[in-house]
Design a protein around this motif. Sequence first.
Motif, PDB file in Angstrom:
ATOM      1  N   PRO A   1       4.641  37.442  20.235  1.00 55.26           N
ATOM      2  CA  PRO A   1       3.452  38.310  20.232  1.00 55.26           C
ATOM      3  C   PRO A   1       2.434  37.790  21.337  1.00 55.26           C
ATOM      4  O   PRO A   1       2.331  36.713  21.424  1.00 55.26           O
ATOM      5  N   LEU A   2       1.643  38.926  21.849  1.00 55.08           N
ATOM      6  CA  LEU A   2       0.566  38.571  22.953  1.00 55.08           C
ATOM      7  C   LEU A   2      -0.433  37.707  21.964  1.00 55.08           C
ATOM      8  O   LEU A   2      -1.342  37.221  22.633  1.00 55.08           O
ATOM      9  N   THR A   3      -0.791  38.053  20.547  1.00 60.52           N
ATOM     10  CA  THR A   3      -1.761  37.514  19.928  1.00 60.52           C
ATOM     11  C   THR A   3      -0.987  37.269  18.479  1.00 60.52           C
ATOM     12  O   THR A   3      -0.081  37.551  18.326  1.00 60.52           O
ATOM     13  N   THR A   4      -1.507  36.032  18.002  1.00 63.80           N
ATOM     14  CA  THR A   4      -1.242  35.608  16.775  1.00 63.80           C
ATOM     15  C   THR A   4      -2.385  35.186  15.888  1.00 63.80           C
ATOM     16  O   THR A   4      -3.343  35.123  16.255  1.00 63.80           O
ATOM     17  N   ARG A   5      -2.009  35.653  14.647  1.00 65.33           N
ATOM     18  CA  ARG A   5      -2.943  35.418  13.528  1.00 65.33           C
ATOM     19  C   ARG A   5      -2.579  34.243  12.574  1.00 65.33           C
ATOM     20  O   ARG A   5      -1.170  34.208  12.374  1.00 65.33           O
ATOM     21  N   PRO A   6      -3.312  33.429  12.110  1.00 67.89           N
ATOM     22  CA  PRO A   6      -3.084  32.564  11.036  1.00 67.89           C
ATOM     23  C   PRO A   6      -2.272  32.994   9.809  1.00 67.89           C
ATOM     24  O   PRO A   6      -2.755  34.181   9.334  1.00 67.89           O
ATOM     25  N   PRO A   7      -1.180  32.539   9.285  1.00 68.10           N
ATOM     26  CA  PRO A   7      -0.603  33.089   8.079  1.00 68.10           C
ATOM     27  C   PRO A   7      -1.766  33.300   6.977  1.00 68.10           C
ATOM     28  O   PRO A   7      -2.657  32.362   6.659  1.00 68.10           O
ATOM     29  N   ALA A   8      -1.393  34.173   6.193  1.00 65.62           N
ATOM     30  CA  ALA A   8      -2.151  34.544   5.020  1.00 65.62           C
ATOM     31  C   ALA A   8      -2.164  33.262   3.930  1.00 65.62           C
ATOM     32  O   ALA A   8      -0.987  32.725   3.883  1.00 65.62           O
ATOM     33  N   PRO A   9      -3.206  33.019   3.064  1.00 62.84           N
ATOM     34  CA  PRO A   9      -3.024  32.157   2.337  1.00 62.84           C
ATOM     35  C   PRO A   9      -2.056  32.515   0.931  1.00 62.84           C
ATOM     36  O   PRO A   9      -2.070  33.640   0.729  1.00 62.84           O
ATOM     37  N   SER A  10      -1.539  31.506   0.466  1.00 58.97           N
ATOM     38  CA  SER A  10      -0.360  31.570  -0.628  1.00 58.97           C
ATOM     39  C   SER A  10      -1.181  31.736  -1.652  1.00 58.97           C
ATOM     40  O   SER A  10      -2.397  31.694  -1.860  1.00 58.97           O
ATOM     41  N   LYS A  11      -0.533  32.467  -2.408  1.00 55.50           N
ATOM     42  CA  LYS A  11      -1.026  32.721  -3.864  1.00 55.50           C
ATOM     43  C   LYS A  11      -1.466  31.647  -4.607  1.00 55.50           C
ATOM     44  O   LYS A  11      -2.625  31.616  -5.313  1.00 55.50           O
ATOM     45  N   ALA A  12      -0.757  30.427  -4.446  1.00 63.72           N
ATOM     46  CA  ALA A  12      -1.267  29.079  -4.972  1.00 63.72           C
ATOM     47  C   ALA A  12      -2.439  28.753  -4.451  1.00 63.72           C
ATOM     48  O   ALA A  12      -3.569  28.039  -5.215  1.00 63.72           O
ATOM     49  N   ALA A  13      -2.681  28.982  -2.951  1.00 62.76           N
ATOM     50  CA  ALA A  13      -3.900  28.391  -2.371  1.00 62.76           C
ATOM     51  C   ALA A  13      -5.082  29.272  -2.813  1.00 62.76           C
ATOM     52  O   ALA A  13      -6.126  28.752  -2.935  1.00 62.76           O
ATOM     53  N   ARG A  14      -4.947  30.566  -2.842  1.00 61.57           N
ATOM     54  CA  ARG A  14      -6.147  31.428  -3.414  1.00 61.57           C
ATOM     55  C   ARG A  14      -6.314  30.985  -4.984  1.00 61.57           C
ATOM     56  O   ARG A  14      -7.604  31.137  -5.161  1.00 61.57           O
ATOM     57  N   GLN A  15      -5.316  30.527  -5.676  1.00 55.95           N
ATOM     58  CA  GLN A  15      -5.816  30.220  -6.935  1.00 55.95           C
ATOM     59  C   GLN A  15      -6.482  28.965  -6.834  1.00 55.95           C
ATOM     60  O   GLN A  15      -7.541  28.907  -7.923  1.00 55.95           O
ATOM     61  N   LYS A  16      -6.116  28.171  -6.130  1.00 55.60           N
ATOM     62  CA  LYS A  16      -6.984  27.005  -6.166  1.00 55.60           C
ATOM     63  C   LYS A  16      -8.393  27.054  -5.605  1.00 55.60           C
ATOM     64  O   LYS A  16      -9.130  26.326  -6.218  1.00 55.60           O
ATOM     65  N   VAL A  17      -8.467  27.817  -4.649  1.00 56.35           N
ATOM     66  CA  VAL A  17      -9.886  28.394  -4.301  1.00 56.35           C
ATOM     67  C   VAL A  17     -10.492  28.816  -5.376  1.00 56.35           C
ATOM     68  O   VAL A  17     -11.803  28.461  -5.764  1.00 56.35           O
ATOM     69  N   ALA A  18     -10.090  29.879  -6.295  1.00 53.70           N
ATOM     70  CA  ALA A  18     -10.884  30.268  -7.235  1.00 53.70           C
ATOM     71  C   ALA A  18     -11.004  29.510  -8.365  1.00 53.70           C
ATOM     72  O   ALA A  18     -12.055  29.779  -9.211  1.00 53.70           O
ATOM     73  N   GLU A  19     -10.493  28.486  -8.368  1.00 53.18           N
ATOM     74  CA  GLU A  19     -10.507  27.537  -9.555  1.00 53.18           C
ATOM     75  C   GLU A  19     -11.677  26.175  -9.162  1.00 53.18           C
ATOM     76  O   GLU A  19     -11.808  25.384  -9.980  1.00 53.18           O
ATOM     77  N   LEU A  20     -12.212  26.377  -7.808  1.00 52.67           N
ATOM     78  CA  LEU A  20     -13.144  25.520  -7.407  1.00 52.67           C
ATOM     79  C   LEU A  20     -14.393  25.405  -8.228  1.00 52.67           C
ATOM     80  O   LEU A  20     -14.693  26.745  -8.757  1.00 52.67           O
ATOM     81  N   PRO A  21     -15.166  24.461  -8.767  1.00 52.04           N
ATOM     82  CA  PRO A  21     -16.196  24.313  -9.520  1.00 52.04           C
ATOM     83  C   PRO A  21     -17.185  25.086  -8.900  1.00 52.04           C
ATOM     84  O   PRO A  21     -17.416  25.187  -7.651  1.00 52.04           O
ATOM     85  N   LYS A  22     -18.108  25.722  -9.686  1.00 52.82           N
ATOM     86  CA  LYS A  22     -19.305  26.570  -9.325  1.00 52.82           C
ATOM     87  C   LYS A  22     -20.384  25.579  -8.166  1.00 52.82           C
ATOM     88  O   LYS A  22     -20.137  24.412  -8.534  1.00 52.82           O
ATOM     89  N   SER A  23     -20.899  26.261  -7.622  1.00 53.17           N
ATOM     90  CA  SER A  23     -21.817  25.531  -6.586  1.00 53.17           C
ATOM     91  C   SER A  23     -22.892  24.822  -7.393  1.00 53.17           C
ATOM     92  O   SER A  23     -23.156  25.440  -8.651  1.00 53.17           O
ATOM     93  N   LEU A  24     -23.489  23.788  -7.253  1.00 54.74           N
ATOM     94  CA  LEU A  24     -24.601  23.192  -7.959  1.00 54.74           C
ATOM     95  C   LEU A  24     -25.803  24.272  -8.277  1.00 54.74           C
ATOM     96  O   LEU A  24     -26.400  24.016  -9.291  1.00 54.74           O
ATOM     97  N   THR A  25     -26.077  24.932  -7.227  1.00 56.84           N
ATOM     98  CA  THR A  25     -27.177  25.967  -7.448  1.00 56.84           C
ATOM     99  C   THR A  25     -26.738  26.895  -8.518  1.00 56.84           C
ATOM    100  O   THR A  25     -27.417  27.132  -9.338  1.00 56.84           O
TER     101      THR A  25
END
Length: 245
Positions: free
Chosen positions: A13-37
Amino acid sequence: MRLFMAHLPADMPLTTRPPAPSKAARQKVAELPKSLTQQAYTQIEDMIVKLELRPGQALSEAGLSAMLGIGRTPVREALQRLAREHLVLVLPQRGILVSQIDVKMQLRLLETRREVERLIMTCAARRGTASERERFQYLANEFSKAAKSGDPSRFMRADKEFNDLSLVASRNEFAAAAMGLMHGLSRRFWYMHHQQADDLSEMARLHADIAQAIARANEAQAAKALDALIDHNDTFTRSTVSTDF
């Protein structure tokens, strides 16, 4: 350019895109602790709503930072948000004060809540996902249990989640932003007066009706149940008397 492209593989392909994050990766992000604020905001707001920080009480960034074990910058940002929600006042030369409870302001707030919250509840009934509807059903059951047991802590926990979930399920960022400014003041006013009015069971029952309607995707019933809640809150607010602190 033509010579360069001539050497490229035909299937490249003339352009490439980074692969979409896996379900496990998305879940890991969702489980990150809330910001200190967010952590600072949640804890301070809870203390104000439950009157652990009293109306008129002076606050300091340093004192809150030490109490919460969170740095002063997140605490300062949390206080700025609470000021936008009218739960604290930032006064030149006087510092930061927990805002007073004002019945007239509460009545004006209810006028606004009726229109904005009706929109949010009908949108949530229309747009809520299957998993969100399941959670609304769970909250309807929690409200019913709180109504029977008379447990204010159970009601407050369910009410906080119900408010947050309604904003998400409505998928209307403008209505959500407006409503988010009003939740804290409403919860604090009720928390202050509910014991003298013996109002917990009725408030929990009315919330259960709204949650049940949203769980069933019934927009008309959600609007009707919301109006019943605001009518009750209006009567409740007018029946209260000033309390000295």
